[in-house]
Design a protein around this motif. Sequence first.
Motif, short mmCIF file in Angstrom:
data_model
loop_
_atom_site.label_atom_id
_atom_site.label_comp_id
_atom_site.label_asym_id
_atom_site.label_seq_id
_atom_site.Cartn_x
_atom_site.Cartn_y
_atom_site.Cartn_z
N VAL A 127 3.02 1.64 -6.57
CA VAL A 127 4.33 1.19 -6.06
C VAL A 127 4.39 -0.34 -6.04
O VAL A 127 5.39 -0.95 -6.42
N GLU A 128 3.28 -0.96 -5.64
CA GLU A 128 3.23 -2.43 -5.54
C GLU A 128 3.49 -3.07 -6.93
O GLU A 128 4.30 -3.99 -7.05
N ALA A 175 7.68 4.56 -14.60
CA ALA A 175 8.38 3.43 -13.99
C ALA A 175 9.81 3.47 -14.50
O ALA A 175 10.03 3.70 -15.68
N ASP A 231 11.29 1.21 -9.91
CA ASP A 231 10.84 2.25 -8.98
C ASP A 231 9.72 3.06 -9.61
O ASP A 231 9.67 3.23 -10.84
N ALA A 232 8.85 3.56 -8.74
CA ALA A 232 7.70 4.34 -9.21
C ALA A 232 7.92 5.83 -8.97
O ALA A 232 8.40 6.24 -7.90
N ASN A 245 11.08 7.43 -6.39
CA ASN A 245 11.83 6.34 -5.76
C ASN A 245 10.91 5.49 -4.88
O ASN A 245 11.29 5.03 -3.81
N SER A 246 9.65 5.38 -5.31
CA SER A 246 8.63 4.55 -4.64
C SER A 246 8.22 5.04 -3.26
O SER A 246 7.65 4.29 -2.48
N CYS A 272 4.99 -1.69 -9.51
CA CYS A 272 6.37 -1.40 -9.94
C CYS A 272 7.36 -2.31 -9.22
O CYS A 272 8.30 -2.83 -9.82
N LYS A 273 7.14 -2.50 -7.92
CA LYS A 273 8.05 -3.36 -7.15
C LYS A 273 8.07 -4.78 -7.70
O LYS A 273 9.13 -5.40 -7.80
#
Lengths: 441, 479
Positions: A127-128, A171, A136-137, A39-40, A130-131
């Motif tokens: 995370v960056e 992802a 979510d990563a 969930n990042s 994926c965002k």
Amino acid sequence: MLIKGEVNKIIDIAKKYLKGFEWEIGIDSTNIGTTRFANSIIHQNMSVHRPFMWIRIINKNRIGSATTTDLSEEGIKNLIERAINLSKSKYAPKLETPLPKKTKIERVSKKNIVSPKEREAAVAKIVEVCKKNNLDAFGVIHTINNSLAIFNSNGVNNYAFLNWTYTTITAMDGSASGFSFACEKDFYKIDFKELAKIACEKALMAKNPKDIEPGKYLVFLEEPAVCEIISFLAWLEFGAKRFYERTSLISKKIGKKITGKNITIYDDWRHKLTLGIPFDFEGVKRKKVILIKKGIAKGVVTDSYFAKKLKMKNTGHSLMQPAPWGPFPLNLVFEKGDKRKEEMLKSIDKGIYVTRFWYTRVVDPDKTLITGMTRDGTYFIENGKISYPIKNMRFLINIYETLENVKMIAREQKYYGEELFGVVAPALVIDNFNFQSKTEY
Amino acid sequence: MAKELVNLILDYLKTLNVFYGDVRLVRIQEEVIHQEDGKVSLVRQEEDLGIGIRVIKNGAWGFAATALLTKEEAMKTAKLACQIAEASAKLKKEDVKLSEITPIQDTYQTPIEIDPFSVSLEEKINLLIECDEIMKKVKGVKKREGELYFYKKYQIFASTEGSFIEQTIYHTGGYILAEAIKGNVSGSRSYPGLRGGHYKAKGYEFIKELKLKENCERIAEEAVALTTARECPNIETDIILDGTMVAIQVHETVGHPTELDRVLGTEVSLAGTSHLTIDKLNKFQFASEIVSITADATTPGGLGTFGYDDEGVKAQKVFLIKDGIFSGYLTSRETAVVLNQTSNGTMRADSWRSIPLIRMTNINLLPGIWKLEDLFADTEEGVYFETAGAPSIDDKRLNYHISSEIGWIIKKGKKTEMIRRPSFSAISYELWRKCDAICDENYWDVWGVPNCGKGDPTQVMHVGHGASPARFRKVKIGG
């Protein structure tokens, strides 16, 4: 991990309590850093130092074996006492083959210690990416420093030190998921942003999957899917134990055709993508072993016990002794082909694209029949392109029959495996690949 | 000395300004004895000792562990756990919250009659050799195996909240196996049979209860017969599963998907997620009305039985499936907050070097009302599956596949022809909805699974499953 000097000190302590015995000592020492993210956010983050020492003592030709993680002098003394006590039993296992002769092998990689901060920074990059894609990563980064030392009373004195990073990225957006991975000796060579992009592309392509009917299809298998199949083939077929018992199919087919002509599989610690430990757990130098060459069954890997039983050469593939499961190939390589993956995909009119498999199990060892599920990126191919995502399916295949139907082999190989066992393999295009049933997503 | 070291670490953690900290000092001893074809091929005693330190600092988790039990190393490891938490905190969305707990000081020990580590090696090996000699006499048997396994875990759990708990857990078990080969066809039979063995939280008395010798001849004869038995037909039919098959089905299709950490996504990277999402709680018809399943960490003899979990939460019993309705999760202190509940005590780590995860305790299918012989008599046509093989299931726990070592065609209420390695696959909740008969408490046992994998790196946990044979209507079997 323990450096060679620290290992030597431990052996010197042990020798004080081993006078009058033949013995074998292994010391596997690992520092593992693990950062799991979901969930990042980072939800599990750890660092563990685990030394592990085992001993085989030969007392009047009877073996006593014991293990410990306590490498204090008291712990080592206790370990040796336990092994000696076990060796005194009239029922203790007999030493069937002498301990290996003197060898001195060293392979030491440059130490490469990755800090928790560096792992966090790598996750932040993932995370960056994926965002940016509204995903979510999820995933893991393992950084491993491992030393393995094998000594015995005949003068075996072998030591290897290696670094290893294993990372997976998933992802996700609801049920749509995409997967990417890397297994590298050097953490700093991994491009985490690029890996995250691959996982994101796959996840975005996986939204709103369609239902297709199970049946036989032409498939494009990415490297992790191929590695999974070949690792099960290895368990069933490439060790000397089932060969000796004549329960493996390869035991009845040496010198004969066993797969398609385009298949070559071997075990070689020197391959640049494998972990590369040059000796086995008895301290014997590992040899390259051809298992299948151009479709012809060629051989299996041995240790000292099964080499003697089979009157074959010891190929240096022992696991920790005593090993009731027999020897095993830990550096498997599926020979590459000559096609680019893009070319392979373009050649497919209709077929299924598989990113990876999950929960594969043996259904019938007599037939090398295995089953498992697709996962994290399964698509339908039309006119040489990924056309739309499909719901995951269960495969049920006979491995040897499947290796008769390999139509194309990629020229790029990847090493895929969790922690310390994996397979080097290329992507494959296979015809008549059997999907037995489907699931709901 | 161990208690002093644990208290020193707790005191040190307080000086490092942690929000929460716990320490587990764990010593695991194992003994494995393995025989093949009359030869003892493995006798090994293993010992695993170390400390794991878990902290919440700056609102995030950190964990570090070491096998070196010196004061200096313990302090270094505690500090490292804090540094790791500080790194984790850089990517947090909100601070970790834990559900309430009353700190406790207590001890717990598995009730045993005979300490398995006090029994002589000779006695243990003699049993395996006697089993081998019985199996060897059966014509056509090519390979025989037997194994005994003993486990003892001593653990101190202590937290900065004031809990201090000592536990000693014993597990005991083993198996025998016979294999026959005819041409390219093998027949393999094991006993007592849940992927080989049977394991309980008991002492050596359990080995005597297993009646290994009494079953050698039967399994050897069945192994030989399997080499000429026909293959499983591809049909839709009624199936009766023995206790081992039901136990594995409970494990894969109820135990794993009700782990709340999976549901919340924290196991995506390896084990996957779950179709039993929170919106389905107390609403979803998971099974037929006769099916009720509990998570019970107090079941006598279960491998998932203990005094307290690895967060210091007392062992308890909760419903996961009640009268067919999905009604509960396995929770931890952190995940229970999401449901506005307190933890139901399922956090366990497989060693000092592992982070505690939500793990099955004893996931038990409550017994029904049937006698097994009545269940056969009531089945016009079907297949009886005996001795679970390896299962496979998708990463949301829906498409389930399993085979058994041996099967029997049922015709007009009677077991008739033997079949080899029958298998079936089905969507998990659809399968449970087809359950129309469960055998009573006389057929019920708590089966031990000593190799449940979860986590990354993979942790191997000992879990239990109470089950009795059950019938499922109209299931597609075969390949």
